[in-house]
Write a protein that holds these residues in place. Structure first.
Motif, PDB file in Angstrom:
ATOM      1  N   LYS A   1      -6.427 -50.869 -27.430  1.00 43.27           N
ATOM      2  CA  LYS A   1      -6.963 -51.975 -28.237  1.00 43.27           C
ATOM      3  C   LYS A   1      -8.424 -51.743 -28.611  1.00 43.27           C
ATOM      4  O   LYS A   1      -8.935 -52.368 -29.550  1.00 43.27           O
ATOM      5  CB  LYS A   1      -6.818 -53.303 -27.502  1.00 43.27           C
ATOM      6  N   ASN A   2      -9.093 -50.822 -27.912  1.00 47.58           N
ATOM      7  CA  ASN A   2     -10.490 -50.519 -28.225  1.00 47.58           C
ATOM      8  C   ASN A   2     -10.649 -49.243 -29.051  1.00 47.58           C
ATOM      9  O   ASN A   2     -11.769 -48.789 -29.273  1.00 47.58           O
ATOM     10  CB  ASN A   2     -11.299 -50.376 -26.932  1.00 47.58           C
ATOM     11  N   VAL A   3      -9.521 -48.669 -29.508  1.00 49.24           N
ATOM     12  CA  VAL A   3      -9.559 -47.418 -30.261  1.00 49.24           C
ATOM     13  C   VAL A   3      -9.328 -47.690 -31.745  1.00 49.24           C
ATOM     14  O   VAL A   3      -8.362 -48.355 -32.127  1.00 49.24           O
ATOM     15  CB  VAL A   3      -8.487 -46.428 -29.740  1.00 49.24           C
ATOM     16  N   GLU A   4     -10.215 -47.154 -32.548  1.00 48.01           N
ATOM     17  CA  GLU A   4     -10.024 -47.172 -34.001  1.00 48.01           C
ATOM     18  C   GLU A   4      -9.498 -45.798 -34.406  1.00 48.01           C
ATOM     19  O   GLU A   4     -10.103 -44.769 -34.096  1.00 48.01           O
ATOM     20  CB  GLU A   4     -11.355 -47.454 -34.700  1.00 48.01           C
ATOM     21  N   TYR A   5      -8.347 -45.768 -35.086  1.00 50.72           N
ATOM     22  CA  TYR A   5      -7.749 -44.488 -35.447  1.00 50.72           C
ATOM     23  C   TYR A   5      -7.171 -44.547 -36.861  1.00 50.72           C
ATOM     24  O   TYR A   5      -6.997 -45.622 -37.448  1.00 50.72           O
ATOM     25  CB  TYR A   5      -6.654 -44.100 -34.449  1.00 50.72           C
ATOM     26  N   THR A   6      -6.898 -43.366 -37.401  1.00 46.47           N
ATOM     27  CA  THR A   6      -6.224 -43.248 -38.690  1.00 46.47           C
ATOM     28  C   THR A   6      -4.917 -42.498 -38.483  1.00 46.47           C
ATOM     29  O   THR A   6      -4.662 -41.967 -37.396  1.00 46.47           O
ATOM     30  CB  THR A   6      -7.098 -42.485 -39.704  1.00 46.47           C
ATOM     31  N   LEU A   7      -4.109 -42.428 -39.510  1.00 41.99           N
ATOM     32  CA  LEU A   7      -2.861 -41.665 -39.469  1.00 41.99           C
ATOM     33  C   LEU A   7      -2.973 -40.486 -40.423  1.00 41.99           C
ATOM     34  O   LEU A   7      -3.404 -40.640 -41.566  1.00 41.99           O
ATOM     35  CB  LEU A   7      -1.674 -42.550 -39.857  1.00 41.99           C
ATOM     36  N   ASP A   8      -2.585 -39.294 -39.949  1.00 40.56           N
ATOM     37  CA  ASP A   8      -2.621 -38.143 -40.852  1.00 40.56           C
ATOM     38  C   ASP A   8      -1.346 -38.091 -41.689  1.00 40.56           C
ATOM     39  O   ASP A   8      -0.506 -39.006 -41.619  1.00 40.56           O
ATOM     40  CB  ASP A   8      -2.844 -36.847 -40.078  1.00 40.56           C
ATOM     41  N   ALA A   9      -1.174 -37.018 -42.446  1.00 43.65           N
ATOM     42  CA  ALA A   9      -0.040 -36.921 -43.359  1.00 43.65           C
ATOM     43  C   ALA A   9       1.293 -36.931 -42.631  1.00 43.65           C
ATOM     44  O   ALA A   9       2.324 -37.318 -43.205  1.00 43.65           O
ATOM     45  CB  ALA A   9      -0.166 -35.637 -44.193  1.00 43.65           C
ATOM     46  N   ASN A  10       1.290 -36.529 -41.369  1.00 45.62           N
ATOM     47  CA  ASN A  10       2.527 -36.514 -40.580  1.00 45.62           C
ATOM     48  C   ASN A  10       2.712 -37.774 -39.744  1.00 45.62           C
ATOM     49  O   ASN A  10       3.632 -37.850 -38.926  1.00 45.62           O
ATOM     50  CB  ASN A  10       2.537 -35.283 -39.663  1.00 45.62           C
ATOM     51  N   GLY A  11       1.827 -38.746 -39.949  1.00 47.25           N
ATOM     52  CA  GLY A  11       1.952 -39.999 -39.213  1.00 47.25           C
ATOM     53  C   GLY A  11       1.380 -39.944 -37.806  1.00 47.25           C
ATOM     54  O   GLY A  11       1.568 -40.884 -37.021  1.00 47.25           O
ATOM     55  N   LYS A  12       0.660 -38.860 -37.499  1.00 41.74           N
ATOM     56  CA  LYS A  12       0.061 -38.755 -36.167  1.00 41.74           C
ATOM     57  C   LYS A  12      -1.253 -39.515 -36.134  1.00 41.74           C
ATOM     58  O   LYS A  12      -2.040 -39.493 -37.085  1.00 41.74           O
ATOM     59  CB  LYS A  12      -0.189 -37.285 -35.810  1.00 41.74           C
ATOM     60  N   LYS A  13      -1.511 -40.175 -35.026  1.00 40.61           N
ATOM     61  CA  LYS A  13      -2.755 -40.907 -34.859  1.00 40.61           C
ATOM     62  C   LYS A  13      -3.912 -39.940 -34.646  1.00 40.61           C
ATOM     63  O   LYS A  13      -3.796 -38.958 -33.913  1.00 40.61           O
ATOM     64  CB  LYS A  13      -2.658 -41.858 -33.661  1.00 40.61           C
ATOM     65  N   VAL A  14      -5.020 -40.254 -35.285  1.00 39.70           N
ATOM     66  CA  VAL A  14      -6.228 -39.437 -35.160  1.00 39.70           C
ATOM     67  C   VAL A  14      -7.388 -40.347 -34.762  1.00 39.70           C
ATOM     68  O   VAL A  14      -7.696 -41.320 -35.465  1.00 39.70           O
ATOM     69  CB  VAL A  14      -6.561 -38.712 -36.483  1.00 39.70           C
ATOM     70  N   PHE A  15      -7.990 -40.049 -33.612  1.00 38.12           N
ATOM     71  CA  PHE A  15      -9.109 -40.872 -33.137  1.00 38.12           C
ATOM     72  C   PHE A  15     -10.237 -40.853 -34.164  1.00 38.12           C
ATOM     73  O   PHE A  15     -10.659 -39.782 -34.623  1.00 38.12           O
ATOM     74  CB  PHE A  15      -9.625 -40.349 -31.789  1.00 38.12           C
ATOM     75  N   LYS A  16     -10.747 -42.041 -34.509  1.00 37.45           N
ATOM     76  CA  LYS A  16     -11.853 -42.144 -35.457  1.00 37.45           C
ATOM     77  C   LYS A  16     -13.124 -42.620 -34.772  1.00 37.45           C
ATOM     78  O   LYS A  16     -14.186 -42.032 -34.940  1.00 37.45           O
ATOM     79  CB  LYS A  16     -11.480 -43.095 -36.593  1.00 37.45           C
ATOM     80  N   ASN A  17     -12.988 -43.671 -34.009  1.00 37.58           N
ATOM     81  CA  ASN A  17     -14.167 -44.227 -33.354  1.00 37.58           C
ATOM     82  C   ASN A  17     -13.727 -45.248 -32.307  1.00 37.58           C
ATOM     83  O   ASN A  17     -12.547 -45.623 -32.243  1.00 37.58           O
ATOM     84  CB  ASN A  17     -15.088 -44.907 -34.372  1.00 37.58           C
ATOM     85  N   TRP A  18     -14.692 -45.671 -31.479  1.00 40.38           N
ATOM     86  CA  TRP A  18     -14.449 -46.785 -30.570  1.00 40.38           C
ATOM     87  C   TRP A  18     -14.786 -48.092 -31.267  1.00 40.38           C
ATOM     88  O   TRP A  18     -15.769 -48.183 -32.000  1.00 40.38           O
ATOM     89  CB  TRP A  18     -15.310 -46.657 -29.315  1.00 40.38           C
ATOM     90  N   LYS A  19     -13.969 -49.096 -31.046  1.00 41.32           N
ATOM     91  CA  LYS A  19     -14.283 -50.422 -31.560  1.00 41.32           C
ATOM     92  C   LYS A  19     -15.416 -51.036 -30.740  1.00 41.32           C
ATOM     93  O   LYS A  19     -15.779 -50.550 -29.673  1.00 41.32           O
ATOM     94  CB  LYS A  19     -13.043 -51.324 -31.499  1.00 41.32           C
ATOM     95  N   GLU A  20     -15.969 -52.121 -31.253  1.00 42.15           N
ATOM     96  CA  GLU A  20     -17.011 -52.830 -30.508  1.00 42.15           C
ATOM     97  C   GLU A  20     -16.464 -53.313 -29.173  1.00 42.15           C
ATOM     98  O   GLU A  20     -15.300 -53.726 -29.110  1.00 42.15           O
ATOM     99  CB  GLU A  20     -17.514 -54.023 -31.328  1.00 42.15           C
ATOM    100  N   PRO A  21     -17.235 -53.250 -28.105  1.00 40.29           N
ATOM    101  CA  PRO A  21     -18.667 -52.944 -28.055  1.00 40.29           C
ATOM    102  C   PRO A  21     -18.996 -51.463 -27.972  1.00 40.29           C
ATOM    103  O   PRO A  21     -20.151 -51.101 -27.797  1.00 40.29           O
ATOM    104  CB  PRO A  21     -19.106 -53.654 -26.772  1.00 40.29           C
ATOM    105  N   GLY A  22     -18.012 -50.584 -28.111  1.00 39.16           N
ATOM    106  CA  GLY A  22     -18.257 -49.154 -28.142  1.00 39.16           C
ATOM    107  C   GLY A  22     -18.582 -48.553 -26.793  1.00 39.16           C
ATOM    108  O   GLY A  22     -18.549 -49.206 -25.764  1.00 39.16           O
ATOM    109  N   GLU A  23     -18.855 -47.249 -26.817  1.00 36.72           N
ATOM    110  CA  GLU A  23     -19.289 -46.541 -25.612  1.00 36.72           C
ATOM    111  C   GLU A  23     -20.657 -47.097 -25.176  1.00 36.72           C
ATOM    112  O   GLU A  23     -21.482 -47.430 -26.029  1.00 36.72           O
ATOM    113  CB  GLU A  23     -19.433 -45.042 -25.915  1.00 36.72           C
ATOM    114  N   PRO A  24     -20.929 -47.134 -23.847  1.00 37.85           N
ATOM    115  CA  PRO A  24     -20.033 -46.782 -22.741  1.00 37.85           C
ATOM    116  C   PRO A  24     -19.137 -47.927 -22.263  1.00 37.85           C
ATOM    117  O   PRO A  24     -18.325 -47.739 -21.366  1.00 37.85           O
ATOM    118  CB  PRO A  24     -21.021 -46.373 -21.642  1.00 37.85           C
ATOM    119  N   TRP A  25     -19.268 -49.112 -22.872  1.00 38.95           N
ATOM    120  CA  TRP A  25     -18.545 -50.298 -22.393  1.00 38.95           C
ATOM    121  C   TRP A  25     -17.034 -50.121 -22.400  1.00 38.95           C
ATOM    122  O   TRP A  25     -16.334 -50.663 -21.529  1.00 38.95           O
ATOM    123  CB  TRP A  25     -18.912 -51.522 -23.246  1.00 38.95           C
TER     124      TRP A  25
END
Length: 628
Positions: free
Chosen positions: A323-347
């Motif tokens: 629930k704290n991971v922001e990700y995208t989907l590539d052409a094959n539908g695989k999840k790709v980590f993009k960033n941490w959602k708020e409050p972000g690292e290190p929380w």
């Protein structure tokens, strides 16, 4: 353990060792003394004091291994990694207690050696025994917290013509003795104003006698806190009197009692398993942006690389991580980590465990406990399994130094390790604590110069800064540098923005009723003591915090169906010594005077240890909130 004699060491060999002053950071070279150490027969009092400081050990291995985890789990600060079992309130033995005895041996010897000096040398050295007093009070207070009566005033005196059968001082007698010893120290240091001769042989305060006086005076606040439910009037008088003392209190970061015996000291040689933070506590600290989270608990293993590894192998993440991971989907539908959602690292690297018993047997909680070791893992190309933990455990390097930390990464990546051999620093008493205790007493009616809000704000900030200070000294993982292979990783080093952001939250503002304000203060004391489980337990025991039904930091029933079935011990068990023990009669009489059960099937049952309490323990039941 019930007898001084049982733990009595050969003082001759001890004193020869103490004369050597074997400490990396505080040695006087024997070459400078122009003496052969093998011919020394009379101990150097300065070196004896160094050894006395070394014996001051409020959190040694046996305490952490046998007692501290129990106490932390009982007050819902931590949870065993496998979850609480239906035996959570059962205890059979502890390594806590009689921590003060070794310190007494050195303190008594120092006093004796000073008495043998000529008048000129005695005048130079006679302040040193007074510096032992606050350390003796500190340790004997913690001994008495879980057992009540203790051998203290007559203990470890046989060498000097005292008895081999020292009496048990009752808790009322101990409180009087402690206050007397502290007053004597404060009076001597503030009125006589001695010139220090210890220098770096005093490895805590480096011979700063004004800080020793502050330490002694500040300890009165701990004594008053323990008296609050049995004699509130006296407790407040102690605080009022201490506030008028010329010694003052620990007020700044520079006053903190930070303990380090040397560059290569690791606190002890053995390792211990550490528990995880409770879910409600971790959530509270994250929601209110409390940076002490970073120093008390360890980041979990789920950094951005590991998260991507789970995505690559199409393995499920724990829902609370994803629930704290922001990700995208590539052409094959695989999840790709993009960033941490708020409050972000290190929380986002900290998650706790629920406190309820037997949840590891409930499939609904598999993502917390992984009972079959099948969820928290990735696989190498050869099929080898590598396990990760999504949970935040107590930071072991904050307890013990010289540990090797391996940064988590996916299988096949060469491990990156933190192996630097730094010594261990412990924060044993601080300006944060003195301010948080004064916030409580101001609310309870003490005559103090500042408002409760001022004490609370200063206490929280100084507590955070104190923890950050020792985290830097201990070079905790992620403090000095981030993980080089993870571009999303953030340092846990405190920033000014974090301090200011924290203090904007309502939990640090005393804007409610008396009861609401007291709860907020007690919660902050509770958090401050997370690395000192004896004081953590005492605070929870006397305040009833965490509190059932709280909207801030709730106490949760260990079994929501059976309710209060799990009675939590209020003290540790005592057992009868062997009848051949010369202290048998004295020990049994002390137990019986306190109405303690000490033999048979019931001496260590939860109901016995909950109902048969130490003298000053007149506080509320656990989870019931402050006594009205």
């Amino acid at each position: 353990m019930t007898a001084d004699l049982r733990k009595y060491k050969n003082l001759i060999s001890v004193l020869v060792f103490s004369g050597l002053g074997l400490f990396n950071s505080c040695i006087d070279d024997f070459a400078d003394l122009n003496s052969n150490p093998s011919t020394i027969t009379k101990p150097n009092i300065r070196f004896l004091f160094t050894q006395c400081e070394t014996a001051f050990q409020p959190g040694d291995y046996s305490q952490w291994f046998y007692g501290f985890d129990y106490m932390s789990n009982w007050v819902q600060a931590t949870v065993p990694g496998g979850g609480n079992s239906n035996k959570l309130n059962v205890i059979t033995q502890t390594g806590c207690g009689y921590q003060v005895n070794e310190l007494l041996r050195y303190a008594n010897e120092i006093k004796y050696q000073v008495s043998l000096l000529g008048e000129a040398e005695k005048a130079k050295h006679e302040y040193i025994p007074y510096l032992c007093n606050p350390m003796l009070v500190y340790l004997s207070m913690e001994d008495a917290d879980m057992y009540g009566s203790r051998q203290y005033s007559e203990a470890e005196m046989a060498r000097y013509g005292g008895t081999l059968k020292p009496k048990y001082d009752t808790q009322p007698e101990l409180f009087d003795l402690w206050l007397k010893q502290l007053d004597e120290t404060i009076q001597y240091l503030t009125e006589k104003k001695p010139v220090d001769i210890l220098g770096t042989q005093d490895f805590v305060y480096k011979g700063n006698l004004a800080k020793w006086a502050k330490f002694a005076n500040s300890l009165k606040l701990r004594i008053a806190a323990r008296l609050i439910n049995i004699d509130k009037e006296r407790a407040i008088k102690i605080v009022n009197d201490a506030s008028k003392s010329p010694a003052g209190f620990l007020e700044t970061l520079e006053d903190d009692f930070v303990y380090n015996k040397g560059k290569r000291d690791n606190n002890w040689n053995n390792d211990i398993s550490v528990a995880a933070g409770s879910r409600q506590l971790i959530n509270f600290m994250i929601n209110n942006r409390d940076p002490r989270l970073f120093y008390i608990f360890q980041k979990n293993d789920y950094n951005s690389n590991v998260v991507q590894g789970f995505f690559d192998q199409k393995r499920a993440l724990p829902s609370y991580v994803e629930k704290n991971v922001e990700y995208t989907l590539d052409a094959n539908g695989k999840k790709v980590f993009k960033n941490w959602k708020e409050p972000g690292e290190p929380w986002v690297r900290y998650y706790g465990l629920p406190c309820q018993v037997e949840l590891n047997k409930n499939p609904a909680y598999d993502e917390y406990f992984d009972p079959n070791n099948s969820i928290f893992c990735l696989f190498a190309n050869d099929g080898a399994k590598k396990t990760y933990t999504p949970i935040a455990y107590r930071n072991a390097e904050s307890i013990k130094g010289l540990l090797t930390y391996t940064y988590p990464d996916v299988p096949g990546v060469k491990p990156v390790q933190d192996k630097e051999p730094y010594g261990w620093y412990g924060l044993y008493f601080s300006a944060g604590e003195t301010n948080l205790l004064r916030a409580e007493f101001k609310l309870l009616g003490a005559t103090l110069p500042k408002t409760a809000q001022e004490y609370l704000s200063a206490g929280v900030e100084l507590s955070v800064r104190g923890y950050n200070n020792v985290a830097g000294l201990n070079h905790l993982p992620y403090y000095d540098i981030t993980y080089v292979n993870d571009k999303h990783d953030k340092s846990i080093k405190l920033t000014e923005a974090q301090v200011q952001d924290m203090l904007t939250h309502d939990v640090y503002k005393l804007t409610g009723s008396q009861d609401e304000n007291l709860e907020k203060v007690y919660i902050q004391q509770y958090i401050h003591y997370l690395m000192a489980p004896m004081d953590l337990f005492v605070t929870s025991r006397r305040s009833g915090i965490p509190m059932s039904g709280s909207t801030l930091l709730p106490y949760e029933q260990f079994d929501p169906v059976l309710g209060d079935k799990y009675l939590i011990p209020r003290r540790f068990p005592v057992s009868a010594p062997n009848q051949s023990d010369i202290l048998y009669d004295i020990t049994i009489a002390a137990y019986e005077a306190q109405n303690y059960t000490y033999s048979g099937e019931a001496f260590n049952t939860p109901s016995t240890l909950n109902s048969q309490r130490v003298w000053y323990d007149k506080g509320p039941d656990f989870g019931k909130g402050p006594k009205k």
